[in-house]
Enzyme design. Structure first.
Site, mmCIF file in Angstrom:
data_model
loop_
_atom_site.group_PDB
_atom_site.id
_atom_site.type_symbol
_atom_site.label_atom_id
_atom_site.label_comp_id
_atom_site.label_asym_id
_atom_site.label_seq_id
_atom_site.Cartn_x
_atom_site.Cartn_y
_atom_site.Cartn_z
ATOM 1 N N GLU A 1 0.963 -1.301 0.038
ATOM 2 C CA GLU A 1 -0.093 -0.085 0.124
ATOM 3 C C GLU A 1 0.630 1.175 -0.016
ATOM 4 O O GLU A 1 1.604 1.400 0.867
ATOM 5 C CB GLU A 1 -0.941 -0.011 1.125
ATOM 6 C CG GLU A 1 -2.006 1.326 1.225
ATOM 7 C CD GLU A 1 -2.275 1.540 2.731
ATOM 8 O OE1 GLU A 1 -2.406 2.763 2.967
ATOM 9 O OE2 GLU A 1 -2.604 0.722 3.214
ATOM 10 N N CYS B 1 -3.341 7.731 4.650
ATOM 11 C CA CYS B 1 -3.050 7.385 3.382
ATOM 12 C C CYS B 1 -4.560 7.301 2.720
ATOM 13 O O CYS B 1 -4.162 7.519 1.267
ATOM 14 C CB CYS B 1 -2.607 5.981 3.230
ATOM 15 S SG CYS B 1 -3.607 4.755 4.078
#
Length: 523
Positions: free
Chosen positions: A258, A297
């Site tokens: 990620e 994020c």
């Protein structure tokens, strides 16, 4: 005076690294809190111990029994919740509600997977789909099954979620029967280390099922073997290094990444400045810019509105941001704390300078100053940027600033908006704000291929939705392209990463025996 080194729990015992270690600081006060070191630790011993001792003990249990262990971990974390909030305030510089996103979010995720695992009962394997006949005579059939991989899960985690980042990965891994080794980001490793210590001290898990090693990550990837898995959250550059390591390229170690994400918010072309959709977008953008000081994020980095609403959106978002007091999270009047470190502050300010080459400042909260903090702290005020020529911009669609910064952009047609959103080259999440469910459905389909999640907000769910940036365990977390191409969570889908699928071809009588040991994987 040098602070103490935090011990690592590795190879079934507490071990303190050698040397002076790397210090962790209070990002507001600048005081040193503790130090971490992995120097001198026998990595090969720790990985072997986790595989052979922790893995074997976990696999000997059923899914239901492992789910019960997750419930016990939840109880341990809840009992120590106040201590975790104190650590988060000191080490991450977060106000209480932002600490809760990390800490309480972790507890919720653990509880969710405990319930999911309980439903799997006494099974020790998962049945993947129904049997398929392979001959005219039904005596010979095939059944796909999933079994836990006989390796270890290495988690290399990011600095922004030292609690949730640990447990959102560990919960499905432990439920699957796979031991975990956690390498937290050094800047905020204290909370991760403390949580592991509490769980270890409580004796909840088999020894070797849960390990933590703080400090340098050097050599960790070298320990991976063919049946291990690695999950990384962080920068695209580091993700590239992990993907190019021989463990991945030669041994085919399963890898989940990620990375960066230029997440977007899209306002319907039918919206007006008085519409509920407009108000919902304004509120969510301001919230996403300031929760955890924008260090998420999933935070909104680009905002797309019809050109006619550009100025109205700028004024409304700026008015919301003006209410956000920034400073020392210990002060009850503060609504947004600091970035986690001076390094992150420097990175955000450098990134902001890059964005300013193509955008103008629509709102800058720094004029209000800091509460109980000064310029030497890691505090950065929220900044709303904007450009009226987004189609010709390059930097704005390429650079993610990991802080309280977002850029407002007008579009002239919905096709233009879609095109600009896709210029992010793959993101974790895009939110859509509309009162027209037909448009929402169409937009979701258009955006699905470039996003791991589409968060559709309309007035009827205004009081119900979980938030653009909140990652919920029942929904997918991950994204294509520059977002890393990985997948986490998504309910029981998360177990796929820690299992190996195999097709068993044989007598229907033998498959009956398998079926008695397994649970149907229902997604």
């Amino acid at each position: 005076m040098t602070t103490a080194l935090l011990p690592n729990f590795f190879a079934g015992r507490w071990q303190t690294g050698t040397g002076e270690g790397t210090p962790m600081f209070d990002p507001v006060l600048g005081t040193e809190l503790a130090r971490v070191s992995s120097a001198g630790i026998d990595l090969a011993e720790g990985f072997a111990f986790a595989r052979e001792q922790g893995g074997a003990a976990l696999r000997a249990l059923s899914y239901g029994q492992r789910a019960a262990l997750l419930s016990q971990i939840t109880e341990v974390l809840q009992a120590n919740r106040d201590a975790y909030y104190e650590i988060a305030t000191a080490n991450s510089g977060t106000v209480a509600k932002d600490s809760g996103v990390d800490i309480d979010g972790a507890v919720f995720t653990l509880g969710y997977y405990a319930k999911q695992g309980h439903a799997l009962g006494d099974a020790k394997l998962l049945l993947d789909g129904q049997r398929i006949r392979m001959a005219k005579d039904p005596a010979f059939q095939t059944q796909h099954i999933q079994v836990p991989t006989q390796g270890v899960a290495l988690f290399i985690n990011a600095f922004n979620f030292p609690s949730w980042g640990l447990w959102e990965k560990a919960a499905p891994a432990l439920l699957s029967g796979v031991p975990v080794i956690i390498k937290p980001a050094t800047a905020t490793a204290w909370l991760t280390q403390r949580m592991v210590k509490d769980v270890v001290d409580a004796g909840v898990l088999p020894v070797g099922a849960l390990s933590v090693i703080c400090g340098s990550s050097a050599g960790l990837m070298d320990q991976l073997q063919a049946f291990d898995v690695v999950s990384f959250t962080g920068s695209a550059e580091t993700g590239q290094i992990i993907r190019s390591h021989r463990a991945v390229t030669e041994l085919s170690v399963r890898c989940n990444i990620e990375a960066d994400s230029l997440n977007s918010a899209l306002l319907s072309p039918a919206a007006t400045a008085d519409s509920e959709a407009f108000k919902l977008l304004v509120a969510e953008v301001a919230r996403e810019m300031t929760v955890k000081s924008g260090q998420k994020c999933t935070a909104i980095r680009r905002i797309f509105v019809p050109r006619a609403l550009y100025k109205a959106a700028a004024e409304a978002i700026g008015a919301r941001l003006a209410k956000t007091t920034v400073g020392n999270p210990r002060n009850e009047t503060v609504r947004m704390g600091a970035l986690v470190s001076q390094e992150q502050k420097a990175s955000v300010l450098a990134g902001l300078a890059q964005l300013k080459t193509e955008a103008t400042v629509l709102f800058d909260g720094s004029a209000a100053g800091w509460v109980d903090a000064d310029a030497s702290s890691a505090c950065v005020a929220p900044v709303l940027l904007g450009t009226e020529s987004p189609m010709s911009a390059k930097v704005l669609h390429a650079v993610e600033v990991f802080g309280p910064v977002s850029t407002l952009m007008p579009y002239d047609s919905i096709e233009e908006a879609y095109a600009m959103i896709r210029r992010g080259e793959g993101s974790l999440v895009c939110s859509v704000y509309s009162e027209d469910h037909l448009f929402t459905a169409q937009a979701s389909v258009e955006l699905a291929s470039s996003h791991g999640r589409v968060h559709a907000i309309s007035p009827d769910v205004a009081a119900l939705h979980s938030g653009h940036g909140n990652v919920m365990p029942m929904s997918l977390h991950g994204g294509p392209g520059r977002a890393g191409g990985g997948e986490e969570l998504g309910g029981l889908r998360a177990l796929n990463f820690y299992h190996r699928r195999s097709a068993v071809q044989g007598s229907s009588l033998a498959l009956d025996v398998l079926a008695a040991q397994g649970s149907q994987l229902a997604l």
